[in-house]
Each structure stands twice: as C-alpha cells, then as structure tokens.
Write a protein that holds these residues in place. Structure first.
Motif, PDB file in Angstrom:
ATOM      1  N   GLU A  23      63.420  97.005  40.123  1.00  0.00           N
ATOM      2  CA  GLU A  23      63.393  97.739  38.870  1.00  0.00           C
ATOM      3  C   GLU A  23      64.184  99.026  38.972  1.00  0.00           C
ATOM      4  O   GLU A  23      64.833  99.452  38.032  1.00  0.00           O
ATOM      5  N   ALA A  24      64.109  99.686  40.146  1.00  0.00           N
ATOM      6  CA  ALA A  24      64.853 100.934  40.321  1.00  0.00           C
ATOM      7  C   ALA A  24      66.344 100.697  40.191  1.00  0.00           C
ATOM      8  O   ALA A  24      67.071 101.471  39.587  1.00  0.00           O
ATOM      9  N   VAL A  25      66.801  99.603  40.761  1.00  0.00           N
ATOM     10  CA  VAL A  25      68.216  99.283  40.661  1.00  0.00           C
ATOM     11  C   VAL A  25      68.590  99.007  39.221  1.00  0.00           C
ATOM     12  O   VAL A  25      69.640  99.423  38.737  1.00  0.00           O
ATOM     13  N   ALA A  26      67.723  98.291  38.491  1.00  0.00           N
ATOM     14  CA  ALA A  26      68.028  97.989  37.103  1.00  0.00           C
ATOM     15  C   ALA A  26      68.174  99.258  36.276  1.00  0.00           C
ATOM     16  O   ALA A  26      69.057  99.365  35.425  1.00  0.00           O
ATOM     17  N   VAL A  27      67.323 100.256  36.514  1.00  0.00           N
ATOM     18  CA  VAL A  27      67.408 101.505  35.777  1.00  0.00           C
ATOM     19  C   VAL A  27      68.721 102.214  36.043  1.00  0.00           C
ATOM     20  O   VAL A  27      69.302 102.858  35.184  1.00  0.00           O
ATOM     21  N   LEU A  28      69.221 102.089  37.280  1.00  0.00           N
ATOM     22  CA  LEU A  28      70.413 102.821  37.679  1.00  0.00           C
ATOM     23  C   LEU A  28      71.700 102.069  37.401  1.00  0.00           C
ATOM     24  O   LEU A  28      72.766 102.582  37.663  1.00  0.00           O
ATOM     25  N   ALA A  29      71.591 100.835  36.905  1.00  0.00           N
ATOM     26  CA  ALA A  29      72.799 100.053  36.688  1.00  0.00           C
ATOM     27  C   ALA A  29      73.706 100.730  35.683  1.00  0.00           C
ATOM     28  O   ALA A  29      73.242 101.318  34.716  1.00  0.00           O
ATOM     29  N   PRO A  30      75.023 100.687  35.888  1.00  0.00           N
ATOM     30  CA  PRO A  30      75.953 101.304  34.949  1.00  0.00           C
ATOM     31  C   PRO A  30      75.787 100.721  33.552  1.00  0.00           C
ATOM     32  O   PRO A  30      75.590  99.536  33.371  1.00  0.00           O
ATOM     33  N   GLY A  31      75.876 101.586  32.548  1.00  0.00           N
ATOM     34  CA  GLY A  31      75.799 101.130  31.172  1.00  0.00           C
ATOM     35  C   GLY A  31      74.403 101.104  30.602  1.00  0.00           C
ATOM     36  O   GLY A  31      74.230 100.874  29.409  1.00  0.00           O
ATOM     37  N   VAL A  32      73.363 101.319  31.412  1.00  0.00           N
ATOM     38  CA  VAL A  32      72.003 101.322  30.887  1.00  0.00           C
ATOM     39  C   VAL A  32      71.784 102.616  30.137  1.00  0.00           C
ATOM     40  O   VAL A  32      71.972 103.702  30.690  1.00  0.00           O
ATOM     41  N   PRO A  33      71.403 102.580  28.850  1.00  0.00           N
ATOM     42  CA  PRO A  33      71.227 103.816  28.096  1.00  0.00           C
ATOM     43  C   PRO A  33      70.036 104.603  28.608  1.00  0.00           C
ATOM     44  O   PRO A  33      69.020 104.055  28.993  1.00  0.00           O
ATOM     45  N   ARG A  34      70.184 105.923  28.601  1.00  0.00           N
ATOM     46  CA  ARG A  34      69.112 106.807  29.031  1.00  0.00           C
ATOM     47  C   ARG A  34      68.558 107.548  27.817  1.00  0.00           C
ATOM     48  O   ARG A  34      69.305 108.110  27.029  1.00  0.00           O
ATOM     49  N   LEU A 343      77.043 100.267  43.377  1.00  0.00           N
ATOM     50  CA  LEU A 343      76.101 101.059  42.583  1.00  0.00           C
ATOM     51  C   LEU A 343      75.326 100.198  41.596  1.00  0.00           C
ATOM     52  O   LEU A 343      75.899  99.410  40.856  1.00  0.00           O
ATOM     53  N   GLY A 344      73.996 100.350  41.614  1.00  0.00           N
ATOM     54  CA  GLY A 344      73.154  99.640  40.659  1.00  0.00           C
ATOM     55  C   GLY A 344      73.111  98.143  40.840  1.00  0.00           C
ATOM     56  O   GLY A 344      72.720  97.409  39.933  1.00  0.00           O
ATOM     57  N   GLY A 345      73.522  97.629  42.016  1.00  0.00           N
ATOM     58  CA  GLY A 345      73.518  96.192  42.240  1.00  0.00           C
ATOM     59  C   GLY A 345      74.715  95.475  41.666  1.00  0.00           C
ATOM     60  O   GLY A 345      74.733  94.246  41.633  1.00  0.00           O
TER      61      GLY A 345
END
Length: 486
Positions: A23-34, A343-345
């Motif tokens: 889940e941590a990797v999914a949050v950090l994946a490029p393009g994920v809106p914050r 980065l981010g998997g």
C-alpha cells in the motif's frame, strides 16, 4: 507500465515491519493525486511565519535606524540576521500549542546577540555602544514577544471558532491513545478532531481502550487517510506494537498529512526543539522527512541533471573506449538492457555495458549473479570489477528513471521474492533508485545480505540530506579509483 505482482499479500504470519508495504508503494506511485488541506489552513500556515518574520526584521531595523540618521546597511543586516537566527531555531513554525513562555528565552537570547553585533557595527564610544546594545535588544525583544502574544491568541481563537477542525487519525488503541482522543475532543484550541483510531498490534490489559471508532489496522492507513481526508496522523508509540512502529512511521512518509509521534514515558532520547510539540502536556515529536518535500526533491533532481550531464561529458572518452573494448571482445550488442523496478514500483529499462551474453531473457531476469561465469571475458571482468559497466546509467539519470544516489534498483522477479521475505524491502521504493547508495559504499553489493541492504537503504531515505548525497558520491568515486569493496 507498472510491474505486476509486486504488492505482497499480507497474512497473519507476515513480518510486522513489512505490513502495508504494498500500500505504501501504491501511495507513492507517480501520478497518484494527493489531497490538499483546507484553504484556510494553507493560508494560516503561510501567514503565520511570514508575519512573525516581517515583524522581527522590521522592529530591529527600526531600532537600529533610530540611533543614526544615515545608518547605511546595518539595519538591513541586523534584520536578516535576526530572521535567520529565529528561523534556524524553529521559532516560525506552526504548532498545535504555541507558547510564549517557551519561545520567550530563545527570542530574547537571539535579540541580544544580533543587537550586540549591530551595536559594534555602529560607530560611537564604548558607552554609546553599550547603550545602543540595550536599546536595540530591548526594542527587538519586546516587539517580537508582543506580536507573538497577539498572533498566538489569534490562532487559538481561529481554531476554536472555525466551523470544522482538521481531521486527525490516532494510531493505537491503548490508554494513552484513548486519552489523546479525549484531549482532541475537549481542547478546541488544538484545532484537531479525532475521526477514529487504528489498531496497531499492541495488547492492552483488559482489552483495547478506545474513545473513537476503530477504523482499521496499520495496513489500512493509506486508504483511511485518503477516505477521511486526514490532515494529522498521531502515532502513540506506547500503544503501537514495537514491530509495527518503524513500518507505521515509514508508511507515513508517503501520506499527504503531517505526522506527530507521541513519545512513550520511558523515551529519554531528547528531541530537538525545532521538532518538539506538546499536546496538553504530552510530549510529541514532529516526524519530518526532507526528501518528502517538493523543494528537496527538486533540489535532488537538479543535482542529478547538472552533475549527471557534467559527469557524462567528462567520461565520454571512457565510455567510447569501453564500448570499443566490449565490441571487440563480444561482437555486436555493446549495451545490455534489463527491466528494473524504480520509484513507486514503476518499471523502467536500465542500461549497462554488456559483460556477457545471457543464454536467454529468462536467465537475464532471474539469475542472481554472474560472478565467476566462464562466459565472461577479461574485458567483462575488468568492467565489473571497476564498476565501469554501470556508466551508461548516467543516461537513465538524465532521463529521470534514476537518481545519482538512492537504493539500487532490482529486477521484478527478485523484488517480488524479497518483498515477501525481507521486512521493509518494498519501502525502499519511496524515492528514486540510484546508481550508487548508502548500502553500496558500505560493501553491500552483489551477493550480500538483502535484509541489511534494505535496512541501510531505508536509513538513507529516513535521514536524507543534500550534503549526504554529495558525500556518497565522493565516497563512490574514491571506491572506484581505489578499487576497494565499498
């Protein structure tokens, strides 16, 4: 394209420190809106330090200017020095419980020091300098304290009267976590409201103590933060299982919210004043990662572009010689391309000089090491021994696939394997992968401990600094020139 099968399934027998790695990797994946904080909160976070800094600089500049009709640059120098000194001491940061009594001594001390320097720079007799020092320090200290008293009162009033407090999530279900939920409910001036608690594996005698709904477990943190729009994560250390604490804090690296660690009573490790907080007397530490901030990431990327381009230009003759040598020894196909995880998997294609020809793509993707392979010629052995085979990765750095410094990237097959057996391995992907890293300069290359390598990689991420990256680069150059194991 995202690599498939890289999020390890979480089962009861999994290592505690590895919980929520996927889940941590999914949050950090490029393009994920914050998610962004409320507009009022963002404005307050900017206005608070700006107003205090402007007043501090203005007061001491006026105090100096009054002493001389034509003071020159001394007022401006005094203003800049005072603002810089206060900023270095964390006196402009927003806090949950701003206290004039806590800020008073460091403010007065810094005013005395800067005023002494300003008095020395102003011409006059010794008696005049002493009088000038007292006047400047008194005016600067009084003005700064008066404005802080007003601003702190205004912040508390705003937090109590605004229609909606900032949502907070409490990690822990013990007595202290329940007490913290009650504090947030009763103390409106803190500006927080507990939307729920998260079970963190710690056992409480007589069952868990809760004062807010239990919304999930630590593996659910990224989803809960997004779903409830959490602005502040309160991690109660004594109510979190010891094996979970590191993972919880590192997961918060990728969450779009601030993190406060409520320290246990037995924690005697001092916390720097710039990171210290108090919530109704309970000591907290603000958990900050410089590499999470956009400014730090931009600075690191700028270093990669500038230094990577310069190094590529300087070593271009070496690259040409290596390419010719590889071509002469092994024939066509000078460069070797291999899928790696960054980065981010995210998957990318890494470039190296070919040191041997694999039998097929399956061997390339799943064979751990080629050291001692009979198919490797003298050129290949030399390139691997000197790490010259890694130089084409400078192009990966310039493209943005990699950084000069960071955890070394690995192939998808081994990422999936290590993520299931090595606690914290997936958390290495919180930042861009690198050509060299903290683990590599300490000898963790090739067939070495994956657990220790992951530990050093995560330590690098947690304690990143710009100067640290420069140090790692210099140590890497030394290791290549001396051909040591680091």
């Amino acid at each position: 394209m995202r690599a498939q099968g890289l999020s390890p399934s979480i089962d009861p027998g999994a290592a505690p420190a590895d919980l929520a790695a996927g889940e941590a990797v999914a949050v950090l994946a490029p393009g994920v809106p914050r998610r962004r904080s409320a507009t009022g909160t963002r404005i307050l976070a900017v206005l608070y330090p700006v107003c205090l800094a402007v007043v501090d600089g203005w007061v001491i500049a006026v105090a100096v200017a009054v002493l001389r009709p034509a003071p020159g640059a001394v007022p401006g120098v005094a203003a800049v020095l005072l603002i810089a000194c206060n900023a270095s001491g964390g006196l402009y940061r927003m806090r949950r419980s701003p206290s004039l009594l806590a800020d008073g001594p460091p403010i007065v001390l810094r005013a005395l020091v800067v005023a002494a320097l300003a008095a020395v720079l102003l011409p006059g007799s010794a008696l005049g300098a002493a009088a000038a020092w007292l006047w400047i320090a008194g005016a600067a200290g009084t003005g700064s304290l008066a404005v802080r008293a007003f601003v702190n009162a205004a912040v508390r009033t705003y937090r109590c009267r605004r229609s909606r407090a900032r949502p907070a999530l409490i990690v822990g279900t013990g007595g202290t976590a329940a007490h913290m939920a009650c504090i947030l409910r009763d103390r409106g001036e803190l500006g927080l409201t507990a939307v729920g608690q998260v079970a963190a594996g710690a056992t409480e005698p007589g069952g868990p103590a809760v004062a807010a709904p239990v919304l999930g477990e630590t593996s659910d943190l990224p989803a809960l933060v997004e779903e409830h729009g959490i602005d502040t994560l309160l991690v109660v250390a004594e109510d979190v299982h010891p094996g979970h604490l590191d993972a919880v804090l590192r997961i918060s690296f990728g969450l779009p919210c601030e993190t406060l660690l409520v320290q246990p009573p037995s924690d005697v490790v001092p916390v720097a004043a710039t990171r210290r907080e108090y919530l109704a007397g309970l000591p907290c530490a603000r958990v900050d990662w410089r590499l999470r901030e956009p400014a730090a990431r931009y600075a690191k990327r700028l270093l990669d572009l500038a230094a990577g381009s310069l190094i590529l230009l300087l070593v271009s003759p070496v690259l040409a010689l290596c390419a010719v040598a590889v071509r002469m020894e092994g024939g066509p196909g000078v460069l070797f391309r291999q899928r790696r995880i960054g980065l981010g998997g995210e998957e990318f294609v890494l470039l190296k000089f070919r040191t041997l020809k694999p039998a097929d793509e399956q061997e390339s993707d799943t064979r751990w090491t080629v050291k001692g392979d009979d198919r490797m010629g003298r050129v290949g052995r030399f390139l691997r021994a000197t790490s010259l085979d890694e130089l084409p990765q400078l192009w990966n750095v310039i493209r943005g696939d990699m950084s000069l410094v960071g955890p070394r990237p690995e192939r998808p097959h081994f990422v999936e394997q290590f993520s299931r057996t090595c606690p914290g391995y997936m958390l290495r992907h919180r930042v861009p992968v690198g050509m060299t890293g903290w683990a590599q300069i300490h000898g963790f290359r090739g067939d070495t401990s994956i657990e220790l390598r992951a530990r050093l990689d995560n330590h690098y991420i947690d304690h990143w600094s710009f100067a640290g990256d420069l140090r790692i680069l210099l140590l890497t150059v030394r290791a290549m020139l001396c051909r040591d194991a680091g």
